[in-house]
Design an enzyme around this catalytic site. Sequence first.
Site, short mmCIF file in Angstrom:
data_model
loop_
_atom_site.label_atom_id
_atom_site.label_comp_id
_atom_site.label_asym_id
_atom_site.label_seq_id
_atom_site.Cartn_x
_atom_site.Cartn_y
_atom_site.Cartn_z
N TRP A 33 -20.48 53.48 -40.84
CA TRP A 33 -21.67 52.71 -40.44
C TRP A 33 -22.85 53.65 -40.40
O TRP A 33 -22.74 54.79 -39.93
CB TRP A 33 -21.46 52.08 -39.06
CG TRP A 33 -21.10 50.62 -39.11
CD1 TRP A 33 -21.95 49.57 -38.89
CD2 TRP A 33 -19.83 50.04 -39.39
NE1 TRP A 33 -21.28 48.38 -39.02
CE2 TRP A 33 -19.98 48.63 -39.33
CE3 TRP A 33 -18.57 50.56 -39.72
CZ2 TRP A 33 -18.93 47.75 -39.56
CZ3 TRP A 33 -17.52 49.68 -39.94
CH2 TRP A 33 -17.71 48.30 -39.87
N ASN A 34 -24.00 53.14 -40.84
CA ASN A 34 -25.17 53.96 -41.08
C ASN A 34 -25.67 54.70 -39.83
O ASN A 34 -25.61 55.93 -39.75
CB ASN A 34 -26.25 53.03 -41.67
CG ASN A 34 -27.47 53.74 -42.14
OD1 ASN A 34 -27.92 54.68 -41.51
ND2 ASN A 34 -28.05 53.29 -43.24
N TRP A 35 -26.17 53.97 -38.84
CA TRP A 35 -26.77 54.72 -37.74
C TRP A 35 -25.73 55.34 -36.83
O TRP A 35 -25.98 56.36 -36.19
CB TRP A 35 -27.88 53.96 -37.03
CG TRP A 35 -27.61 52.76 -36.17
CD1 TRP A 35 -26.51 51.97 -36.17
CD2 TRP A 35 -28.52 52.23 -35.18
NE1 TRP A 35 -26.68 50.95 -35.25
CE2 TRP A 35 -27.90 51.09 -34.63
CE3 TRP A 35 -29.77 52.59 -34.70
CZ2 TRP A 35 -28.49 50.31 -33.63
CZ3 TRP A 35 -30.36 51.82 -33.71
CH2 TRP A 35 -29.74 50.70 -33.19
N ASP A 36 -24.52 54.78 -36.81
CA ASP A 36 -23.44 55.44 -36.07
C ASP A 36 -23.24 56.86 -36.59
O ASP A 36 -23.06 57.82 -35.83
CB ASP A 36 -22.11 54.68 -36.24
CG ASP A 36 -22.14 53.28 -35.65
OD1 ASP A 36 -22.93 52.45 -36.15
OD2 ASP A 36 -21.41 53.02 -34.68
N TYR A 81 -9.92 43.51 -43.87
CA TYR A 81 -11.14 43.59 -43.06
C TYR A 81 -12.12 42.50 -43.51
O TYR A 81 -12.30 42.26 -44.69
CB TYR A 81 -11.80 44.97 -43.22
CG TYR A 81 -13.01 45.10 -42.32
CD1 TYR A 81 -12.85 45.45 -40.98
CD2 TYR A 81 -14.29 44.84 -42.80
CE1 TYR A 81 -13.95 45.54 -40.14
CE2 TYR A 81 -15.40 44.93 -41.97
CZ TYR A 81 -15.23 45.27 -40.64
OH TYR A 81 -16.30 45.34 -39.81
N ASP A 159 -26.62 42.99 -32.85
CA ASP A 159 -26.13 41.80 -33.54
C ASP A 159 -26.50 40.45 -32.91
O ASP A 159 -27.00 39.58 -33.57
CB ASP A 159 -24.61 41.88 -33.69
CG ASP A 159 -24.17 43.19 -34.33
OD1 ASP A 159 -24.95 44.16 -34.34
OD2 ASP A 159 -23.03 43.24 -34.81
N ARG A 191 -17.91 39.45 -27.46
CA ARG A 191 -18.39 39.45 -28.85
C ARG A 191 -19.30 38.24 -29.09
O ARG A 191 -19.36 37.33 -28.27
CB ARG A 191 -17.18 39.37 -29.81
CG ARG A 191 -16.21 40.52 -29.70
CD ARG A 191 -16.74 41.82 -30.27
NE ARG A 191 -17.15 41.70 -31.66
CZ ARG A 191 -17.66 42.71 -32.38
NH1 ARG A 191 -17.80 43.91 -31.83
NH2 ARG A 191 -18.04 42.53 -33.61
N TYR A 337 -21.93 42.02 -25.40
CA TYR A 337 -22.46 42.76 -26.56
C TYR A 337 -23.94 43.10 -26.40
O TYR A 337 -24.29 43.91 -25.58
CB TYR A 337 -22.19 41.90 -27.78
CG TYR A 337 -21.83 42.60 -29.06
CD1 TYR A 337 -21.13 43.79 -29.07
CD2 TYR A 337 -22.18 42.04 -30.28
CE1 TYR A 337 -20.80 44.39 -30.27
CE2 TYR A 337 -21.85 42.63 -31.48
CZ TYR A 337 -21.16 43.81 -31.47
OH TYR A 337 -20.83 44.39 -32.66
N GLU A 381 -17.51 51.47 -26.36
CA GLU A 381 -18.63 51.03 -27.20
C GLU A 381 -19.85 50.69 -26.34
O GLU A 381 -20.97 51.06 -26.66
CB GLU A 381 -18.18 49.81 -28.01
CG GLU A 381 -19.18 49.35 -29.05
CD GLU A 381 -18.66 48.17 -29.87
OE1 GLU A 381 -17.59 47.61 -29.52
OE2 GLU A 381 -19.33 47.79 -30.84
C1 GLC Z 1 -22.09 46.71 -34.04
C2 GLC Z 1 -23.41 47.20 -33.45
C3 GLC Z 1 -24.11 48.08 -34.46
C4 GLC Z 1 -23.18 49.21 -34.89
C5 GLC Z 1 -21.81 48.69 -35.34
C6 GLC Z 1 -20.79 49.79 -35.53
O1 GLC Z 1 -22.28 45.89 -35.13
O2 GLC Z 1 -24.21 46.14 -33.06
O3 GLC Z 1 -25.31 48.57 -33.94
O4 GLC Z 1 -23.76 49.97 -35.88
O5 GLC Z 1 -21.29 47.80 -34.40
O6 GLC Z 1 -20.64 50.51 -34.33
#
Ligand code: GLC
Length: 415
Positions: A33-36, A81, A159, A191, A337, A381
């Site tokens: 995942w991008n920003w992770d 997935y 989300d 969720r 969430y 998380e």
């Molecule tokens: C969820 C979060 C998102 C994050 C992803 C993976 O979708 O809302 O911000 O990048 O999970 O952790």
Amino acid sequence: MFSDLDQGARDILAGNDQGGYTVPSIGLYPYQWNWDSAFVALGFSTYDNDRAWREIETLFSGQWADGMVPHILYHEHMDGYFPGPDIWGGIGPVPSSGISQPPVAISFARRIFEKDPAQGRGRLAELYPSMLAWHRWFMRWRLDEGAVCATHPWEAGRDNAPDWDLAMSRIPKDVGTYTRCDIQHVSPEMRPHDDDYDRYIWLVQLGKRLNWDQAQLLLANPFRVADPTMTFVCLRAARDLLEVGQELHFDVEHLEDDISQLEDGVASLWNDSIGCYDSRTVPGGFTGVQSSASFLSWYAGVKDHRQLPKLRRALEQVRYPVASVDADSAEFDPLRYWRGPTWGFMNFMIASGLAEFGLEDEAESLRDSTRSLIRQSGFFEYYSPVDGQAAGGGSFAWTAAVWLAWAGPYAEDLR
Ligand code: GLC
């Protein structure tokens, strides 16, 4: 100095490491995942700078020809997935989703570079044109009055935030049958609802049908929300690109114009009636939501303390701030969430901005409460802001990274 929790955090990064990239949480989020990954890189940089660079380089290996860096990269095939790469129909060099995420990776590349300029110079210079192309892609396709828009709730990385409720109500739900994977790993109460999920998938199907042609999507996509997360993170990234570009002798002329355009965008998100930065549905106007993303203005380098009273209230109203949605509001739901829970990585960004503006008391109180939260409940998380109950996925990479880079007692003073 080093604590057991530091070791625990490193173990999580090692356990989630797939060799070159790190998954957020095994099972729940089994790809890059991008920003992770940007947060993970910062975590790695506390003990292995080379590995930190690799995380970011692997992310950019999935960049599309138009400059977009996808929010998910499916480097390896895995059965079962949902939604997988075939549902997205991504058109980049690596199977991927078709939307992006806030470009924190650009700003964190600068931080990693500054920790060891001699080692990082060549790697940053190599990445710079790609980072610039990504920035230009946001400027070209995502602006509204200078503010950066999310074109899918997943793009802003929040989300099911209430910010999207109006825009989401415009989206049909007829998407055929599918099986959600997320609720096989985490309780459905933590969720998004099924109705939300149908609409997420509808947007994916639309993008795939239009082959992710941004010009066509601009006309056809009913979901467009100018959002504080995207706007503040893009503004910060543009400032960092300017600084680093000067240092590395790249042509940075247009970046100053981009920054002032984004600053105009920030001004367009100020909602005086609630006294903080807000999302704007396009078309439709302010959403009236005070979220944790409202408080990223300092992170973006915006010299404006008008929402300080709101921030101070947010720090006091719950035991473990910052709630993702104002805990005094009707939408607040402590475990669902992005409709209430506290997220450690958001706290890190908020606090680092506050510290940069000399708001040390607020920054430190947030660091203390985040530290207690992780000590009490582990590397999850997200958490209930009310009592700190752990929620969502466990052994979570960005929470571990944020511990190493900022929340842990032996973290360097990395702001
Ligand atoms: C969820 C979060 C998102 C994050 C992803 C993976 O979708 O809302 O911000 O990048 O999970 O952790």
